[in-house]
Structures are given as C-alpha cells and as structure tokens.
Design a protein around this motif. Structure first.
Motif, PDB file in Angstrom:
ATOM      1  N   ARG A   1      16.162  36.370  31.079  1.00 57.67           N
ATOM      2  CA  ARG A   1      15.677  36.137  32.401  1.00 57.67           C
ATOM      3  C   ARG A   1      16.481  35.763  33.562  1.00 57.67           C
ATOM      4  O   ARG A   1      16.230  35.079  34.534  1.00 57.67           O
ATOM      5  N   LEU A   2      17.745  36.225  33.258  1.00 56.94           N
ATOM      6  CA  LEU A   2      18.812  36.159  34.468  1.00 56.94           C
ATOM      7  C   LEU A   2      18.935  37.109  35.490  1.00 56.94           C
ATOM      8  O   LEU A   2      19.541  38.013  35.368  1.00 56.94           O
ATOM      9  N   GLU A   3      17.847  37.195  36.286  1.00 60.95           N
ATOM     10  CA  GLU A   3      17.761  38.084  37.217  1.00 60.95           C
ATOM     11  C   GLU A   3      18.269  37.556  38.571  1.00 60.95           C
ATOM     12  O   GLU A   3      18.468  36.372  38.883  1.00 60.95           O
ATOM     13  N   GLY A   4      18.367  38.362  39.394  1.00 61.82           N
ATOM     14  CA  GLY A   4      18.624  37.701  41.041  1.00 61.82           C
ATOM     15  C   GLY A   4      20.345  38.117  41.209  1.00 61.82           C
ATOM     16  O   GLY A   4      21.305  38.590  40.366  1.00 61.82           O
ATOM     17  N   PHE A   5      20.611  37.635  42.159  1.00 63.61           N
ATOM     18  CA  PHE A   5      22.117  37.766  43.020  1.00 63.61           C
ATOM     19  C   PHE A   5      23.192  37.353  41.806  1.00 63.61           C
ATOM     20  O   PHE A   5      24.241  37.738  41.703  1.00 63.61           O
ATOM     21  N   ILE A   6      22.978  35.804  41.387  1.00 63.38           N
ATOM     22  CA  ILE A   6      23.577  35.221  40.783  1.00 63.38           C
ATOM     23  C   ILE A   6      24.001  35.983  39.357  1.00 63.38           C
ATOM     24  O   ILE A   6      25.331  36.234  39.037  1.00 63.38           O
ATOM     25  N   ALA A   7      23.031  36.330  38.587  1.00 64.76           N
ATOM     26  CA  ALA A   7      23.243  37.035  37.346  1.00 64.76           C
ATOM     27  C   ALA A   7      23.994  38.500  37.622  1.00 64.76           C
ATOM     28  O   ALA A   7      24.847  38.926  36.935  1.00 64.76           O
ATOM     29  N   ASN A   8      23.435  39.117  38.466  1.00 69.43           N
ATOM     30  CA  ASN A   8      23.951  40.635  38.894  1.00 69.43           C
ATOM     31  C   ASN A   8      25.562  40.564  39.440  1.00 69.43           C
ATOM     32  O   ASN A   8      25.866  41.501  39.185  1.00 69.43           O
TER      33      ASN A   8
END
Length: 201
Positions: free
Chosen positions: A43-50
């Motif tokens: 569940r590492l979604e969004g700007f930080i993960a990507n």
C-alpha cells in the motif's frame, strides 16, 4: 555470422555471457513484480512511493558511490564490484518477503537505496570494463549484441516462470524462489576464474 559466433566460441566470453544470462533469469523471476507488490500489497502509493523511493533514492545513491566503485575497479579489477552486486541481488528479494504494510516504507527505502548504491553503481563501474576486456579479440558490437540478446531472452523466460509461480502460489513465493536462484548465480560469479579471464589485477 562468424562475428556473432565468436563470443560463444571463446571460453572466457562464453562463460561470462552464460553466467550473466542465468543471473538475468534468476533476477527476473521476481523483479518484475517488485513495484506492483509495493503498490498493492504494501500500500505504498502516491508521490513518495512512486517518485522518491523508486527513482530519487537509487539515483542519488548511484551518483554518490559510482566514483568509489569506479576507482576500485580501476585499481583492483571488476571482480569485487561484481560480487557485491551478486550478494546484493541475493538479499533484495528477502527484504520484499519480510515486508508488511507496517514496515514496508522503511524496507522499501532500504531496498531501493541498496539497488542504487550496491547494484547499479557497481554494475556501471564494472560491466563496461569486463565487456571491453572480453571483446578485445573480436568485433565488440557483435559481442555486445550477443550478450544483450542472450540476457534479454533469459530475463524474459525468468519473468514467465515468475508469472507462473505468482499465478499458482502468489507473489511472496516468487521472492523466495528468486532468492534461491540468485544464490546459485552468486556462487557462479564467485567461482569464475577472474585471473585466467584477464579480469583481476
């Protein structure tokens, strides 16, 4: 045709090509699932993960350590850099296997930093030197073409095997299978006759 067969006729380049191809196969059994696993299971979604974890961290780590590994290759040869890459490759799937939504951010931060510092940087420092040395007595473009084609084909086969494992048993077993296969690849790199191949100072 002779130009493309020459890399496979020479013992040193043939051994490097086949070992590299097996390494590619072992890596791609699980690596093509790493990002989907981060996004869906951890569940590492969004700007930080990507952006930060996947792109910025490994790129920064590569830039910071590439010069260090390059100096080591210049003074001692590429063997140590290749072995660092191989050992790192063995460890990375275990980080994914041990990751959960609770610790996933830090595990992935560690994983992708290691990719840049201990995999990409060592690879960029060592592989050009190896390819230049092994292709001295042959047409270099043909050697690179054969190496690329064989490794790409092996990687594609690894992805197919990994897809089958994921379809039957899920994504986490694919990480364990890849770890076992990568361990064999690391042993093959350790046992490679670097001095006889002209690759160790």
């Amino acid at each position: 045709l002779d130009d493309f067969l020459a890399p496979l006729r020479t013992a040193a380049s043939r051994r490097w090509i086949l070992t590299s191809a097996y390494f590619s196969f072992a890596v791609w059994v699980s690596s093509c699932f790493s990002v989907p696993y981060m996004l869906k299971d951890l569940r590492l979604e969004g700007f930080i993960a990507n952006t930060v974890i996947i792109f910025i961290l490994p790129a920064a780590a590569t830039v910071m350590l590439l010069n260090r590994w390059g100096k080591m290759v210049d003074t001692r040869g590429p063997r140590r850099a290749v072995l660092i890459r191989a050992v790192t490759a063995v460890a990375l799937p275990l980080l994914y296997f041990a990751s959960t939504p609770r610790n996933g951010f830090w595990m992935m931060t560690l994983s992708w930093t290691a990719v840049g510092a201990l995999w990409t940087a060592t690879e960029q420092a060592a592989i050009p030197r190896i390819n230049a040395t092994l292709s001295r007595t042959m047409r270099r473009s043909a050697y690179v073409a054969v190496l690329t084609a064989v490794c790409t084909g092996a990687g594609g086969l690894g992805a197919l095997v990994g897809s089958r494992i994921v379809a039957e048993w899920g994504i986490r077993p694919a990480f364990l299978v890849s770890t076992c296969l990568r361990t064999v690849a690391a042993v093959l790199f350790f046992r490679m006759p670097w001095s006889a191949m002209g690759l160790e100072k």
